[in-house]
Design a protein around this motif. Structure first.
Motif, short mmCIF file in Angstrom:
data_model
loop_
_atom_site.label_atom_id
_atom_site.label_comp_id
_atom_site.label_asym_id
_atom_site.label_seq_id
_atom_site.Cartn_x
_atom_site.Cartn_y
_atom_site.Cartn_z
N ARG A 459 0.89 -1.09 -0.28
CA ARG A 459 0.00 0.03 0.01
C ARG A 459 0.92 1.14 -0.03
O ARG A 459 0.27 2.29 -0.60
CB ARG A 459 -0.93 -0.07 1.19
CG ARG A 459 -2.17 -0.84 1.29
CD ARG A 459 -2.99 -0.72 2.55
NE ARG A 459 -4.18 -1.51 2.17
CZ ARG A 459 -5.08 -1.84 3.07
NH1 ARG A 459 -5.00 -1.01 4.27
NH2 ARG A 459 -6.36 -2.64 2.86
N ALA A 460 1.95 1.07 0.58
CA ALA A 460 2.88 2.28 0.74
C ALA A 460 3.48 2.76 -0.57
O ALA A 460 3.71 3.98 -1.05
CB ALA A 460 4.12 1.95 1.57
N HIS A 461 3.47 1.66 -1.68
CA HIS A 461 3.73 1.86 -3.09
C HIS A 461 2.36 2.35 -3.98
O HIS A 461 2.62 2.61 -5.08
CB HIS A 461 4.14 0.54 -3.44
CG HIS A 461 5.75 0.23 -2.99
ND1 HIS A 461 5.92 -0.20 -1.91
CD2 HIS A 461 6.99 0.44 -3.89
CE1 HIS A 461 7.33 -0.41 -1.83
NE2 HIS A 461 7.91 -0.09 -2.90
N GLY A 462 1.30 2.52 -3.15
CA GLY A 462 0.13 2.83 -3.88
C GLY A 462 -0.54 1.70 -4.67
O GLY A 462 -1.30 1.71 -5.53
N GLY A 463 0.11 0.41 -4.22
CA GLY A 463 -0.51 -0.81 -4.84
C GLY A 463 -1.43 -1.63 -4.03
O GLY A 463 -1.93 -1.27 -3.23
N ARG A 464 -1.50 -2.72 -4.59
CA ARG A 464 -2.53 -3.83 -3.77
C ARG A 464 -2.03 -5.15 -3.90
O ARG A 464 -1.55 -5.63 -4.78
CB ARG A 464 -4.19 -3.66 -4.56
CG ARG A 464 -5.10 -4.63 -3.97
CD ARG A 464 -6.41 -4.07 -4.64
NE ARG A 464 -6.23 -4.54 -6.02
CZ ARG A 464 -7.32 -4.28 -6.84
NH1 ARG A 464 -8.38 -3.58 -6.57
NH2 ARG A 464 -7.12 -4.42 -8.32
N LEU A 465 -2.25 -5.72 -2.76
CA LEU A 465 -2.07 -7.14 -2.38
C LEU A 465 -3.24 -7.82 -2.10
O LEU A 465 -3.95 -7.38 -1.28
CB LEU A 465 -1.18 -7.44 -1.10
CG LEU A 465 -0.71 -8.75 -0.79
CD1 LEU A 465 -0.02 -9.48 -1.79
CD2 LEU A 465 -0.06 -8.87 0.76
N GLU A 466 -3.62 -8.76 -2.96
CA GLU A 466 -4.87 -9.62 -2.73
C GLU A 466 -4.57 -11.03 -3.18
O GLU A 466 -3.85 -11.50 -3.82
CB GLU A 466 -6.06 -8.93 -3.78
CG GLU A 466 -5.68 -8.77 -5.17
CD GLU A 466 -6.41 -8.17 -6.12
OE1 GLU A 466 -7.74 -8.34 -5.89
OE2 GLU A 466 -6.18 -7.77 -7.03
N LEU A 467 -5.65 -11.77 -2.61
CA LEU A 467 -5.58 -13.27 -2.88
C LEU A 467 -6.62 -13.55 -4.01
O LEU A 467 -7.72 -13.33 -4.23
CB LEU A 467 -6.35 -13.78 -1.84
CG LEU A 467 -6.29 -15.45 -1.60
CD1 LEU A 467 -5.05 -16.13 -2.11
CD2 LEU A 467 -7.12 -16.07 -0.36
N LEU A 468 -6.08 -14.05 -5.04
CA LEU A 468 -6.88 -14.12 -6.44
C LEU A 468 -7.58 -15.53 -6.37
O LEU A 468 -8.71 -15.63 -6.87
CB LEU A 468 -5.88 -14.14 -7.63
CG LEU A 468 -5.20 -12.71 -7.84
CD1 LEU A 468 -4.53 -12.75 -9.22
CD2 LEU A 468 -6.20 -11.69 -8.04
N GLU A 469 -6.99 -16.63 -5.84
CA GLU A 469 -7.30 -17.88 -5.92
C GLU A 469 -6.83 -18.61 -4.66
O GLU A 469 -5.77 -18.76 -4.36
CB GLU A 469 -7.24 -18.43 -7.23
CG GLU A 469 -7.76 -20.00 -7.24
CD GLU A 469 -7.41 -20.37 -8.88
OE1 GLU A 469 -7.77 -21.62 -8.93
OE2 GLU A 469 -6.90 -19.83 -9.65
N SER A 470 -7.66 -19.77 -3.97
CA SER A 470 -7.14 -20.30 -2.97
C SER A 470 -7.98 -21.57 -2.95
O SER A 470 -9.14 -21.63 -2.20
CB SER A 470 -7.14 -19.88 -1.66
OG SER A 470 -6.48 -20.56 -0.86
N ILE A 471 -7.72 -22.79 -3.61
CA ILE A 471 -8.22 -23.89 -3.32
C ILE A 471 -7.08 -25.12 -3.25
O ILE A 471 -6.05 -24.76 -3.42
CB ILE A 471 -9.09 -24.20 -4.82
CG1 ILE A 471 -8.35 -24.34 -6.21
CG2 ILE A 471 -10.52 -23.12 -5.32
CD1 ILE A 471 -8.71 -24.81 -7.14
N GLY A 472 -7.81 -26.44 -2.92
CA GLY A 472 -6.78 -27.45 -2.88
C GLY A 472 -5.80 -27.52 -4.11
O GLY A 472 -6.53 -27.80 -5.18
N GLY A 473 -4.72 -27.47 -3.95
CA GLY A 473 -3.84 -27.72 -5.13
C GLY A 473 -3.24 -26.38 -5.60
O GLY A 473 -2.52 -26.21 -6.82
N ARG A 474 -3.82 -25.06 -5.50
CA ARG A 474 -3.50 -23.83 -6.18
C ARG A 474 -4.02 -22.92 -5.18
O ARG A 474 -5.03 -22.69 -5.17
CB ARG A 474 -4.04 -23.70 -7.50
CG ARG A 474 -3.80 -22.51 -8.29
CD ARG A 474 -4.33 -22.57 -9.62
NE ARG A 474 -4.24 -21.25 -10.46
CZ ARG A 474 -3.27 -21.15 -11.12
NH1 ARG A 474 -2.25 -21.95 -11.15
NH2 ARG A 474 -3.13 -19.77 -11.84
#
Length: 499
Positions: A459-474
């Motif tokens: 966030r300090a860089h003006g960006g975003r960290l997010e979880l795109l996908e979380s299932i068994g195996g990926r």
């Protein structure tokens, strides 16, 4: 000297002022006084609406009674000889009725039966049989406010014959009777208003005011000692709005109490970490001095990994200094430069404790560049990669594919870095509190600080960290960092060519 709290009419305890104002509620401003006053005012307003047609009807009934009395006397005069009635008897008759003259119309014939003195003018003509409601209201208000010295002509049929009787009279007696009627109505309206107010207050007090006072006392008591569980309100089993408010207040107090306990725990933990970190920094400083001597060793293998060791020690010292400064200031703003992301990912790979059977793939192109702070982006990727390695290390089955991959792509002025692993995925509880310190850990014994720190740095860089996908195996995390905006003056200077 202590100040003893007191309880006022609204149930709130008074004491020292908090936030620049007193908690005491005067009696005149309490809910009870407002409720009684408003009830009296509203009932009086309703009585006023009832009073207007009542006073108009009273005026017409009074005039009809006078006209009926005059008609009864006129019948006697018509049957006898009106001329035989002496002047004194006529005056007494007219005075008893309150009239100046009495006349009768029978068909087309009009007769003046008795007269005292004819007024020079008549101010209002009133047909008691054909006066509408609006005219009645207007006439009643005129008599009530402006009457007392006006002359009225009152006429209309009386009985079943075709005779129409007529009175010429002053309105002072009518106005006096109307004023007396108005006083009686006002007194009755006031008594009804007070009685209604007391009934409404008794009902509303039991339904609303008493539970509101209980909630007020609970809030004031809770604010004095929010860490005391006994200060939490116990909601009643009610299905109305008050019951909902009590249950919501109880839940809010419980959440606030839990949050305050967590904040206290974090404060205590932060103090302990700062103390430990202070000693750790001294140890790392000593290790840094010893590592400098490795540069003097001529062994080729030592010279190969010595720079990486020195770099790791420098970052560790920087982290410890940042932890000590965290309690005094926010995270330092990023010192952004253009970096080669492939080499930075390789440094992350070199510091990871990757066990046997876990593959690491650096899929970033060797020429890929990103505009970011080197140390902070290193910390972000290290935290994400370490979490992924720890998640996959729990799978002991040799047939499972355990792979950690880092890739990147540019979309205009935005860089997106993807950290993908083939681990078991995040549990639902961890996804709900993903970036909350001490609550977003996916494994037993974890603190959840890694993702919280990574999100703050991105966030300090003006960006975003997010979880795109979380299932068994990926499981895929995305780090999006936009390039620094270029100022117009800087761009113009870059476009200028030397003369």
């Amino acid at each position: 000297m202590s100040v003893e709290p007191s309880t006022n009419e609204s149930g709130a305890r008074s004491g020292p002022a908090h936030g620049g104002g007193s908690r005491a509620v005067p009696l005149s401003r309490g809910l009870s006084a407002k409720l009684i006053l408003l009830t009296i005012i509203f009932v009086l307003l309703a009585e006023v609406l009832i009073f207007l047609p009542s006073i108009a009807d009273y005026r017409m009934r009074w005039l009809r009674e006078r006209l009926n009395t005059a008609a009864a006397v006129s019948v006697v005069l018509i049957e006898g000889d009106p001329a035989s009635l002496s002047r004194t008897a006529q005056d007494d008759l007219l005075m008893a009725i309150g009239a100046k003259a009495i006349a009768v119309r029978d068909g087309d014939v009009s007769r003046l039966l008795a007269v005292a003195s004819m007024p020079p003018r008549v101010d209002e003509h009133i047909d008691v049989a054909n006066t509408g409601m609006v005219a009645q209201l207007t006439g009643a208000l005129n008599t009530l406010f402006f009457g007392g010295d006006r002359t009225l002509r009152v006429f209309g049929p009386v009985g079943e014959n075709n005779r129409e009787f007529e009175l010429i009279m002053r309105d002072y007696r009518l106005r006096a009777a109307m004023l007396s009627f108005s006083r009686n109505i006002a007194l009755i309206a006031l008594l009804i208003s007070v009685f209604s107010a007391m009934l409404v207050y008794a009902a509303v007090y039991r339904i609303m005011i008493r539970p509101v006072r209980a909630m007020t006392r609970s809030m004031l008591s809770f604010s004095e000692a929010p860490d005391d569980p006994s200060r939490i309100i116990h909601p009643a089993a009610r299905a109305d709005e008050i019951g909902v408010a009590e249950r919501e207040l109880s839940q809010m107090q419980e959440r606030l109490q839990k949050m305050l306990a967590e904040q206290k725990h974090l404060a205590d933990l932060g103090l302990a970490v700062s103390k430990i970190n202070h000693d750790m920094r001294n140890v790392l400083a000593s290790a840094q001095l010893l590592s400098d001597r490795l540069r003097q060793v001529k062994d080729a293998s030592v010279q190969a990994f010595a720079p990486k060791l020195l770099r790791a020690l420098d970052r560790a010292v920087s982290y410890t200094e940042g932890v000590l400064a965290y309690g005094r200031a926010q995270e330092a703003p990023p010192a952004r430069r253009v970096l080669r992301l492939h080499q930075l990912v390789e440094e992350v790979h070199g510091l990871l404790d990757i066990g046997a059977g876990i593959e690491f793939e650096n899929m970033v192109d060797t020429g890929f560049e990103v505009d970011a702070d080197s140390d902070q982006l290193f910390r972000v990727l290290t935290n994400l990669a370490r979490n992924a390695v720890q998640a996959m290390a729990t799978d002991a089955d040799g047939v499972l594919v355990r792979r950690l991959a880092v890739s990147a792509e540019r979309m205009g002025g935005v860089c997106q870095i993807l950290v993908t692993d083939t681990g078991p995925g995040l549990p639902p509880k961890a996804r709900e509190n993903l970036f909350v310190a001490f609550r977003g850990s996916a494994r037993s014994g974890g603190t959840g600080l890694g993702l919280a720190i990574a999100q703050e740095l991105v966030r300090a860089h003006g960006g975003r960290l997010e979880l795109l996908e979380s299932i068994g195996g990926r499981t895929v995390f995305s780090v999006t960092i936009p390039d620094q905006p270029v100022s117009l003056d800087r761009a113009r200077r870059g476009l200028r060519r030397p003369a």
